[in-house]
Write a protein that holds these residues in place. Structure first.
Motif, PDB file in Angstrom:
ATOM      1  N   LEU B  50      -0.492   9.124  -9.677  1.00  0.00           N
ATOM      2  CA  LEU B  50      -1.008   7.849  -9.175  1.00  0.00           C
ATOM      3  C   LEU B  50      -1.223   7.849  -7.660  1.00  0.00           C
ATOM      4  CD1 LEU B  50       0.869   5.365 -11.517  1.00  0.00           C
ATOM      5  CD2 LEU B  50      -1.417   6.313 -11.762  1.00  0.00           C
ATOM      6  N   ASP B  51      -0.645   8.823  -6.965  1.00  0.00           N
ATOM      7  CA  ASP B  51      -0.959   8.948  -5.539  1.00  0.00           C
ATOM      8  C   ASP B  51      -2.426   9.317  -5.333  1.00  0.00           C
ATOM      9  OD1 ASP B  51       1.525   8.268  -4.683  1.00  0.00           O
ATOM     10  OD2 ASP B  51       2.192  10.312  -4.245  1.00  0.00           O
ATOM     11  N   ASN B  52      -3.028   9.869  -6.363  1.00  0.00           N
ATOM     12  CA  ASN B  52      -4.429  10.280  -6.253  1.00  0.00           C
ATOM     13  C   ASN B  52      -5.401   9.244  -6.789  1.00  0.00           C
ATOM     14  OD1 ASN B  52      -4.322  12.711  -4.932  1.00  0.00           O
ATOM     15  ND2 ASN B  52      -3.895  13.862  -6.798  1.00  0.00           N
ATOM     16  N   LEU B  71      -1.329   0.845  -4.849  1.00  0.00           N
ATOM     17  CA  LEU B  71      -1.876   2.202  -4.712  1.00  0.00           C
ATOM     18  C   LEU B  71      -2.841   2.129  -3.540  1.00  0.00           C
ATOM     19  CD1 LEU B  71      -2.687   2.980  -8.448  1.00  0.00           C
ATOM     20  CD2 LEU B  71      -0.803   3.911  -7.107  1.00  0.00           C
TER      21      LEU B  71
END
Lengths: 385, 292
Positions: B50-52, B71
């Motif tokens: 989810l960082d991406n 995010l």
């Protein structure tokens, strides 16, 4: 740091200003361009589209200038150095994203190869009539930086400056060419990559959790991250607080606006770039920018042969405007002469700086070609009388 | 330790919401929050890093979604979320970029960007919350408003023919097209999860009530009344021909997954074409973190 050699076409070239501007962008590290065809700027993106596959980067022709001007902002937040390229009608469509770039503090370069306007105007012929539009065209208050090259060589050299300033100050930077500079072909020397200084983005070293998107130090320029780094930022075109969160109240608005304006206004002495020739001791000073500086140079030479003490102050950076320097000169100069290919735009700034301490003579031109040097010479001789 | 006994149970979606921004701006009975719940569940189940993930919104009530997702999130200009997302995706192809916006934002002012992103098969998932009105500005006619209902700028009832957005997305080349209502929370979450796993232009339309403006002005009751309508009049037709799924005022709502196909994305096409043209001189763009 030095330029990435992959983008630097070192050597002597015989190319026009549009092509040189593209090479300047590549040398500066620009790796993402979104654009839309428009005369007389198209050659910049054509060259970029042809060069970028093997340099490593990307060009996309978007569906319009509105899309181009925001695609670059998305790309900047993904970490790229970015540029879009246009001319008057396209610039008009880009206005909303000049504001978005300003309020979100997104580093980006807008190239405007100026042509006659308003509207479709003179697509293939020059003007310098977008100078106030870039400063005031998007709604609200904001600050930008603008550069005015006068030769293909400067299209290369100053483009590197343009990118460095965009990265340093996180503002939209305007590269104000015109049809003549864009289409004139001259010798352009591109140095080795090791001789080109390139400024990288001010990336944060803070950890996620301690980083706030719009927290700043004395420089007033916040540190940046890119999407995918794990910081989970929120970036909005709404008025926002240090965290980047919407904060729609007069206190937040004032705090944000002051910083957005002051990061340029308080640095204007560093930013201003005027090239002076024979200004000290001059009775008359011609103030010029872009292609008009070359025409003015010819007129000044003849006037000097006729014994007139005339100086030349050329603005390489047109915004922020060199008001302090002009005010300083106003106390001892008899007259300022301001030729420009518009019906009188930058002359208004000169008048504001001079405050009536000297006479200010405008030499407007409706566009379509450059001034005749004789017209400028005549005004110099009149002022000298 | 006694700390182990402390109740530490949290709704799993909370971790992906900016809790310091709650309460949100949406009205009671509005369906946008329901779609966000589905979306967050889909993301949690997707297995994505989810960082991406980056979420990009335009302007309007749904345009505020990006601001509540914890995010990387970008709240852009009206109608322009798709080109912003296009730039972001192309600058770093390792990012999963989701556009989350409303029907007016995406199909009126942003309509040009919508059709071209679908045509290019830009690798974006577009979630469109369709509530048939401009909520943020007080209930004006939208390109999705069916014939009949009253809006502030159609004070005598709408006489303008609406878009059938799944048909438009399909015709322009989207690889995945689905429509559900906010009554169908499981199906909507499942479609979003499926959409997140697709490469290419994904279009998911979520039909949602606007009780404050659209429903009130047209005497359709509150949010719950619209959910009842969605329940009673929705017809699930997976694989339906999208030209047949246009909507009428309070009529049947065809829902389901209409399109699921493969096409090369814009980047696939670019990389494939340049690899053929330049041969070994060309280095595939977007290999590691989009830096190449």
């Amino acid at each position: 740091m030095h330029a990435d050699p992959k983008g630097v076409l070192t050597g002597d070239h015989f190319i026009d200003g549009d092509h040189a501007a593209c090479e300047g962008a590549l040398a500066a590290g620009c790796r993402f361009v979104a654009g839309y065809p428009i005369t007389p700027s198209t050659e910049v993106v054509e060259r970029f589209a042809s060069r970028i596959p093997l340099v490593g980067g990307l060009f996309i022709q978007m569906e319009d200038e509105i899309a181009s001007s925001i695609a670059i902002l998305g790309a900047a937040w993904a970490g790229k150095k970015v540029m879009t390229v246009t001319s008057g009608p396209g610039l008009s469509l880009m206005m909303e994203h000049i504001g978005l770039a300003a309020i979100t503090e997104t580093p980006c370069v807008f190239v405007d190869v100026q042509r006659g306007g308003p509207s479709t105007g003179l697509p293939t012929l020059p003007a310098q009539a977008d100078m106030m539009q870039i400063k005031w065209g998007s709604h609200g208050d904001y600050e930008i930086i603008a550069l005015s090259p006068n030769s293909p060589q400067e299209c290369f050299d100053l483009m590197i400056t343009a990118f460095n300033l965009a990265e340093t100050y996180r503002v939209p930077v305007f590269f104000m060419m015109d049809e003549v500079v864009g289409h004139m072909t001259e010798r352009v020397v591109i140095p080795a990559a090791s001789e080109i200084d390139v400024i990288d983005r001010k990336w944060t070293r803070k950890q996620p959790g301690e980083y706030k998107a719009y927290q700043t130090d004395d420089s007033l320029v916040p540190e940046m991250i890119k999407a995918g780094d794990g910081y989970h930022v929120h970036i909005t075109g709404l008025t926002h607080d240090e965290r980047g969160y919407p904060a729609m109240n007069p206190v937040a608005q004032e705090k944000m606006m002051k910083r957005l304006l002051n990061k340029i206004r308080l640095n204007k002495d560093k930013l201003v770039d005027v090239r002076e020739d024979g200004v000290d001791g001059a009775d008359i000073v011609v103030i010029s920018f872009g292609i008009t500086s070359r025409v003015a140079g010819a007129a000044i030479e003849v006037a000097r042969q006729k014994g007139v003490k005339v100086g030349h102050l050329r603005m390489v950076i047109t915004w922020p405007f060199p008001a302090d320097r002009i005010r300083q000169l106003a106390s001892r100069v008899k007259a300022f002469i301001v030729p420009e290919i518009n019906m009188g735009q930058m002359v208004l700034e000169v008048e504001r700086a001079v405050l009536g301490h000297a006479s200010v003579i405008s030499i407007p031109h409706a566009g379509g070609t450059v001034h005749e040097p004789e017209v400028i010479l005549e005004k110099i001789m009149e002022a000298a009388r | 330790m006694s700390d182990d006994l402390a109740l530490d149970i949290q709704n799993p979606v909370m971790q992906l919401l900016r809790q310091d921004r709650i309460p949100h701006i949406w009205c009671p009975g509005c369906g946008i929050g329901t779609t966000v719940n589905c979306f967050v569940r889909a993301m949690l189940e997707s297995g994505l890093n989810l960082d991406n993930v980056a979420v990009v919104s335009g302007i309007g009530c749904t345009g505020r979604v990006a601001g509540y997702i914890n995010l990387d999130s970008f709240h852009t200009t009206h109608g322009r979320a798709i080109p912003f997302a296009t730039g972001m995706k192309l600058a770093n192809p390792n990012l999963k970029v989701i556009v989350y916006s409303g029907d007016g934002d995406l199909s009126a002012i942003g309509g040009n960007h919508f059709i071209h992103a679908a045509r290019r098969n830009m690798d974006l998932m577009v979630v469109c919350v369709t509530n048939f009105t401009y909520g943020m500005t007080g209930g004006q006619v939208a390109p999705t408003t069916p014939l009949g209902p009253t809006q502030t700028t159609m004070p005598y009832g709408n006489f303008e023919n609406p878009f059938n957005l799944p048909f438009l997305a399909d015709a322009c080349g989207a690889v995945y097209v689905a429509r559900w209502t906010v009554f169908h929370v499981r199906q909507l979450a499942k479609a979003m999860k499926e959409g997140l796993s697709k490469r290419g232009f994904v279009f998911i339309e979520a039909i949602s009530p606007c009780p404050t403006l659209y429903s009130r002005r047209n005497r359709l009751g509150d949010g719950a009344d619209q959910l009842k309508y969605y329940k009673e009049r929705s017809i699930v037709k997976n694989g339906a021909d999208t030209k047949d799924v246009g909507l009428t005022f309070q009529g049947d709502i065809t829902v389901g997954k209409f399109v699921d196909r493969e096409r090369p994305t814009w980047l696939d096409s670019m990389n494939g074409h340049f690899s053929t043209h330049f041969k070994e001189k060309y280095k595939i763009y977007g290999g590691s973190h989009g830096e190449d």
